[in-house]
Design a protein around this motif. Sequence first.
Motif, PDB file in Angstrom:
ATOM      1  N   LEU A 116       0.810  -1.218   0.000  1.00 16.37           N
ATOM      2  CA  LEU A 116       0.000   0.000   0.000  1.00 16.37           C
ATOM      3  C   LEU A 116       0.844   1.268   0.000  1.00 16.37           C
ATOM      4  O   LEU A 116       0.291   2.373   0.026  1.00 16.37           O
ATOM      5  CB  LEU A 116      -0.934   0.015   1.216  1.00 16.37           C
ATOM      6  CG  LEU A 116      -2.030  -1.045   1.238  1.00 16.37           C
ATOM      7  CD1 LEU A 116      -2.778  -0.988   2.559  1.00 16.37           C
ATOM      8  CD2 LEU A 116      -3.002  -0.853   0.095  1.00 16.37           C
ATOM      9  N   ARG A 117       2.206   1.158  -0.011  1.00 15.19           N
ATOM     10  CA  ARG A 117       3.122   2.294   0.073  1.00 15.19           C
ATOM     11  C   ARG A 117       2.728   3.161   1.269  1.00 15.19           C
ATOM     12  O   ARG A 117       2.451   4.344   1.146  1.00 15.19           O
ATOM     13  CB  ARG A 117       3.106   3.101  -1.225  1.00 15.19           C
ATOM     14  CG  ARG A 117       3.452   2.295  -2.446  1.00 15.19           C
ATOM     15  CD  ARG A 117       3.833   3.169  -3.638  1.00 15.19           C
ATOM     16  NE  ARG A 117       2.800   4.070  -4.042  1.00 15.19           N
ATOM     17  CZ  ARG A 117       1.778   3.762  -4.810  1.00 15.19           C
ATOM     18  NH1 ARG A 117       1.676   2.524  -5.274  1.00 15.19           N
ATOM     19  NH2 ARG A 117       0.870   4.658  -5.143  1.00 15.19           N
ATOM     20  N   LEU A 118       2.733   2.523   2.447  1.00 15.50           N
ATOM     21  CA  LEU A 118       2.224   3.121   3.676  1.00 15.50           C
ATOM     22  C   LEU A 118       3.269   2.997   4.761  1.00 15.50           C
ATOM     23  O   LEU A 118       3.825   1.915   4.985  1.00 15.50           O
ATOM     24  CB  LEU A 118       0.926   2.403   4.071  1.00 15.50           C
ATOM     25  CG  LEU A 118       0.164   2.944   5.250  1.00 15.50           C
ATOM     26  CD1 LEU A 118      -0.373   4.317   4.932  1.00 15.50           C
ATOM     27  CD2 LEU A 118      -0.993   1.997   5.585  1.00 15.50           C
ATOM     28  N   ASP A 119       3.581   4.099   5.494  1.00 17.33           N
ATOM     29  CA  ASP A 119       4.544   4.076   6.586  1.00 17.33           C
ATOM     30  C   ASP A 119       3.869   3.964   7.953  1.00 17.33           C
ATOM     31  O   ASP A 119       4.375   3.274   8.840  1.00 17.33           O
ATOM     32  CB  ASP A 119       5.403   5.348   6.555  1.00 17.33           C
ATOM     33  CG  ASP A 119       6.373   5.335   5.390  1.00 17.33           C
ATOM     34  OD1 ASP A 119       7.282   4.506   5.386  1.00 17.33           O
ATOM     35  OD2 ASP A 119       6.202   6.156   4.479  1.00 17.33           O
ATOM     36  N   VAL A 120       2.752   4.676   8.150  1.00 25.07           N
ATOM     37  CA  VAL A 120       2.132   4.736   9.470  1.00 25.07           C
ATOM     38  C   VAL A 120       0.647   4.450   9.321  1.00 25.07           C
ATOM     39  O   VAL A 120       0.009   4.937   8.393  1.00 25.07           O
ATOM     40  CB  VAL A 120       2.332   6.120  10.127  1.00 25.07           C
ATOM     41  CG1 VAL A 120       1.623   6.194  11.483  1.00 25.07           C
ATOM     42  CG2 VAL A 120       3.812   6.407  10.314  1.00 25.07           C
ATOM     43  N   ALA A 121       0.082   3.655  10.267  1.00 23.73           N
ATOM     44  CA  ALA A 121      -1.349   3.409  10.365  1.00 23.73           C
ATOM     45  C   ALA A 121      -1.744   3.527  11.827  1.00 23.73           C
ATOM     46  O   ALA A 121      -1.115   2.914  12.695  1.00 23.73           O
ATOM     47  CB  ALA A 121      -1.720   2.038   9.806  1.00 23.73           C
ATOM     48  N   ILE A 122      -2.780   4.337  12.120  1.00 19.37           N
ATOM     49  CA  ILE A 122      -3.243   4.560  13.483  1.00 19.37           C
ATOM     50  C   ILE A 122      -4.762   4.468  13.489  1.00 19.37           C
ATOM     51  O   ILE A 122      -5.431   5.023  12.605  1.00 19.37           O
ATOM     52  CB  ILE A 122      -2.810   5.943  14.020  1.00 19.37           C
ATOM     53  CG1 ILE A 122      -1.277   6.045  14.031  1.00 19.37           C
ATOM     54  CG2 ILE A 122      -3.359   6.179  15.423  1.00 19.37           C
ATOM     55  CD1 ILE A 122      -0.777   7.433  14.419  1.00 19.37           C
ATOM     56  N   ILE A 123      -5.314   3.766  14.512  1.00 15.35           N
ATOM     57  CA  ILE A 123      -6.763   3.679  14.711  1.00 15.35           C
ATOM     58  C   ILE A 123      -7.061   4.220  16.098  1.00 15.35           C
ATOM     59  O   ILE A 123      -6.450   3.796  17.085  1.00 15.35           O
ATOM     60  CB  ILE A 123      -7.275   2.229  14.577  1.00 15.35           C
ATOM     61  CG1 ILE A 123      -6.952   1.666  13.175  1.00 15.35           C
ATOM     62  CG2 ILE A 123      -8.779   2.161  14.842  1.00 15.35           C
ATOM     63  CD1 ILE A 123      -7.339   0.216  13.003  1.00 15.35           C
ATOM     64  N   SER A 124      -8.014   5.175  16.173  1.00 14.84           N
ATOM     65  CA  SER A 124      -8.430   5.718  17.462  1.00 14.84           C
ATOM     66  C   SER A 124      -9.933   5.690  17.560  1.00 14.84           C
ATOM     67  O   SER A 124     -10.636   5.627  16.538  1.00 14.84           O
ATOM     68  CB  SER A 124      -7.932   7.165  17.615  1.00 14.84           C
ATOM     69  OG  SER A 124      -8.586   8.005  16.686  1.00 14.84           O
ATOM     70  N   ASP A 125     -10.429   5.697  18.829  1.00 14.04           N
ATOM     71  CA  ASP A 125     -11.878   5.707  19.008  1.00 14.04           C
ATOM     72  C   ASP A 125     -12.396   7.147  18.960  1.00 14.04           C
ATOM     73  O   ASP A 125     -11.624   8.089  18.747  1.00 14.04           O
ATOM     74  CB  ASP A 125     -12.269   5.007  20.310  1.00 14.04           C
ATOM     75  CG  ASP A 125     -11.651   5.681  21.548  1.00 14.04           C
ATOM     76  OD1 ASP A 125     -11.190   6.843  21.424  1.00 14.04           O
ATOM     77  OD2 ASP A 125     -11.620   5.047  22.616  1.00 14.04           O
ATOM     78  N   GLN A 126     -13.691   7.343  19.206  1.00 12.75           N
ATOM     79  CA  GLN A 126     -14.308   8.652  19.093  1.00 12.75           C
ATOM     80  C   GLN A 126     -13.802   9.633  20.131  1.00 12.75           C
ATOM     81  O   GLN A 126     -13.845  10.852  19.938  1.00 12.75           O
ATOM     82  CB  GLN A 126     -15.845   8.518  19.203  1.00 12.75           C
ATOM     83  CG  GLN A 126     -16.610   9.795  18.920  1.00 12.75           C
ATOM     84  CD  GLN A 126     -16.399  10.303  17.496  1.00 12.75           C
ATOM     85  OE1 GLN A 126     -15.830   9.605  16.657  1.00 12.75           O
ATOM     86  NE2 GLN A 126     -16.812  11.525  17.232  1.00 12.75           N
ATOM     87  N   ASP A 127     -13.247   9.125  21.253  1.00 13.18           N
ATOM     88  CA  ASP A 127     -12.717   9.991  22.306  1.00 13.18           C
ATOM     89  C   ASP A 127     -11.266  10.358  22.081  1.00 13.18           C
ATOM     90  O   ASP A 127     -10.670  11.057  22.914  1.00 13.18           O
ATOM     91  CB  ASP A 127     -12.868   9.318  23.667  1.00 13.18           C
ATOM     92  CG  ASP A 127     -14.340   9.092  24.017  1.00 13.18           C
ATOM     93  OD1 ASP A 127     -15.154   9.934  23.584  1.00 13.18           O
ATOM     94  OD2 ASP A 127     -14.664   8.097  24.674  1.00 13.18           O
ATOM     95  N   GLY A 128     -10.655   9.909  20.992  1.00 15.56           N
ATOM     96  CA  GLY A 128      -9.266  10.222  20.711  1.00 15.56           C
ATOM     97  C   GLY A 128      -8.281   9.210  21.285  1.00 15.56           C
ATOM     98  O   GLY A 128      -7.071   9.394  21.168  1.00 15.56           O
TER      99      GLY A 128
END
Length: 969
Positions: free
Chosen positions: A97-109
């Motif tokens: 995907l030519r991707l360095d960083v992936a982050i998942i957060s919830d609705q509260d940050g």
Amino acid sequence: MRITAKTTLAIALSITLLTFATYGILSFYLVQRFGELEIDAGYKNLERYDEAVSAEKERLYETAADYGGWDDAYDYVLDQNEEFIESNFIIENFVSLRLDVAIISDQDGKVIFARHVGIEDPEPEEETVPVELLQEIGKPQSIFRFTEPQQQRVGLFKTRHAVFIVAAAPIITSDKQGPVRGTMLMARHLSEDYVHSISERVKLPLSSYEVDFSSDAVSSFRHTVPGQNTKDDVAESSPTSLLGSVLFYDLLDQPVLIVRTELPRIYSQQAVDAVRFVVLLLSAYGAILILLLMLLMQRLVISRITDMASRVKLLASGGRTERLRLPGKDEVSSLSTNVMDAFDALEKSKQAIRDSEKKFAMLSAASQDGIFMSSAGRIIEVNETASKITGYSEEELKNMSIFDLVAPESLDSAKKHVAQPIARPYEINLLRKNGEEFPGMVSGNTVRYGNRKIRISSMRDMTEIKRAEADLRESENRFKTLSKATLEGVLILEGDRIKDANDTVMRITGYAREDLVGMPIIQLVAEPDRKKIIDHISQSIEASHEVVGLKKSGDTYPLYISGHTEYDGGSPIRIKVIRDITEQKKTEQALRDWNDKLRNEREKLDIILHSIADAVVVISREGKILLINNIASEMCGYSLFDTVGHDFRSLLVFKGQDGASDLNFIDTVLQDGITTNPTGKTVLLKRDGSALPVSESAAPIKDLEGNITGCVLVFRDATKEREIDRMKTEFVSIASHQLRSPLSGIKWLIELVLNDTGELKPEQREYLEQIDVSNERMIQLVEDLLDVSRIETGRKFTIEKKDFDVVPVISGLLQEMTNLSLQKHVTTSTASDFPQSILLNADQEKIREVFKNLVSNAIKYTSQEGHVTIDHTRSAEEVVFSVKDDGIGIPKDQQKKIFEKFFRASNVGRVEAEGTGLGLYIAKAIVEGHGGRIWFESQEGRGTTFSFSLPAAPEKLETKPKKVNKKRI
């Protein structure tokens, strides 16, 4: 100075000035123009790099939005299932995907997953996630915190050690519905190697990049790239090169990166070389031209002019010679010929003047008009006729004033005409020598003779002409008396006998004129009616009446007689006008026969009307029922006696699908004269209160002048049609629901093959991508069919109103349409005075769908370099939004069908083959479901403006004009 020297000097000076002027103009224009071309080329090269970075942003956002729209990602925020991470966020996927960083957060940050992989390393490994990204996500007012499904964030983000391209999208369900559960953030490291890879891809020699953002460095950038958060600049770095720079801003509007490239200046040197060559060429041509012109002037002009001058001198001294005419066909030969012709013409003119004087003397003597020549008002010459008319001798007239011959009452008129250079013939009273006045016709003309003005006047005695005119008027009066009513017979009576008659009397009665003159008028009337005529004549009764006429042949006929009295010089003249009314009587009988026929036809029409299977009602302009057939009476539950003459609104009660009264279509016909066919599901409330489904239409009734006199209402029982339509809608709904699941499965499998099956051949990837696009179209068609089903059945198509600001919705939609506008090369924008916020009380998702349908249609049907603009107006009652384009427009003969299901105009196939024809139908249903209305104005080839209104909500937000939100593609 001789002509040869003057000519040579003038030519040399002109060519020299032309050479210097050419050199100056070319030097200024070409060097400047070529310099501008170099600058433009530099900007285009920088634009290629900027477009490459923008494409990377778009790709990264599509990846984040795609992952954020999975139901698995939606569920992961709740259960944090590691299987989801292990299946989708492994190192191999980061590389593909030519991707360095992936982050998942919830609705509260709160960050629930974060991973950083150095994909540019020979062996990619996991690295530390940038702390700055994690801190920004956790902020209460984070730029990566979303509340609406359509929100997004794409741009640059600077950390302590690097600059990243960041794309963030809300985590929502696969049907693009809320509520938003969290944020999916993906980033790509904008490293030197990555910059170098872009340089190779766009074939642009990027020499270096640096992070130096002093105020001078930032302010030096003069050009803001439209639609991008970047600035660029091209400037001269040396006589042989240009320096191009691009300044990138991050998501916080702070400068973070400068990329530079050096370009050679080849156009300027080409311009200098071109100017030098042109100047040398002009100098050479000038020298040759001067030499040739000197030789030609001496041979062809100067020598011939010298020869002609000597010959003219000889001719002027009295020596006449034909040798003055020089041979040849040039201007000098023509000049010599013209000089010789002028001498000949002068001699001929002198002879013509002498001949003209003789002719004038002869004409003057033979003229029937008196001719006067005067100067300064005094007569200096007259002809013999003038002496005869006035009674003065020619000697007496000379030195008299011309006004001595004018009667006192005509003096002012004469002076007024004499003051004009040319006086058209006019009548005045003149005086003879003996003091007698006589009518005269005078005209005049002022000419210049020598050094003074001469007035030439002509005078004609009008005495005999006036006497003839009086006789003519008297004759005309007699003629008018005899010619009254030329289409009827005219009799002039003396007592009861005929004095004169016109030709029509002879044609009617069969008598000749000599028979009629002296005949008693009663002989033209049959015996029973003669006493009536005698009484009228004796009592001078001027009445009109019908009698039985008697012709010379003895035949009788219907005769109409009228009379009146005229006066000729005070003497009464009794005039009788007669008219043969035989044809009139025949016409009256034919009219009675025609009325009987019309009565029979009306009876037939009544039989046909009451035999028609559809209900028919005829309504007057005032709304009264004029006619109703048996079917209409039975369907309404009223008898014919109860309906005819009554107002239709109290008897014919139509209800729409929403239960509201639906009689506006009849009023529209009566007021505007437009045939209407309401498309709503209408029911007729019968007299007993029951509802009968009907299909209705109304058409205007107009008189011969085109005035509306009423309308015809036709309706029929639509119970079976409605049942069939219900079954069809139910089938569409069931089929659409059944298609939805397998299409979603196909979408998931295509994405899995594209992203998780390793390397694919270019042909394989292209086929799969085409399948994916077709599948997306099929999914959209199914969604539209479901919406149509919900609209028609009323199931699950509820309007959930709430207060919201529509401006962010529009901004997000324009951002979402970026790909489509890029493909079409179309500018999308809001109006320059569009407010910062517009508060609505409506269903946010459904209003967004209306904007999406209207904007996507406007982009699709607008040609390249076109414009699409969103605007609004507000009143106390409603808010009106408009979407305007300058595209292909809608053909006028198809505009009535534009909101129908599955309808597409005939001209859209040339520019956009795709489409279901359901978008405008759905948009209309949504707007009307909110209590609003939707309409459009269009001209084929000039563009279309769609507008819709919504009830206005109380303005709780301050509305201020904002900076125009424009994206130029």
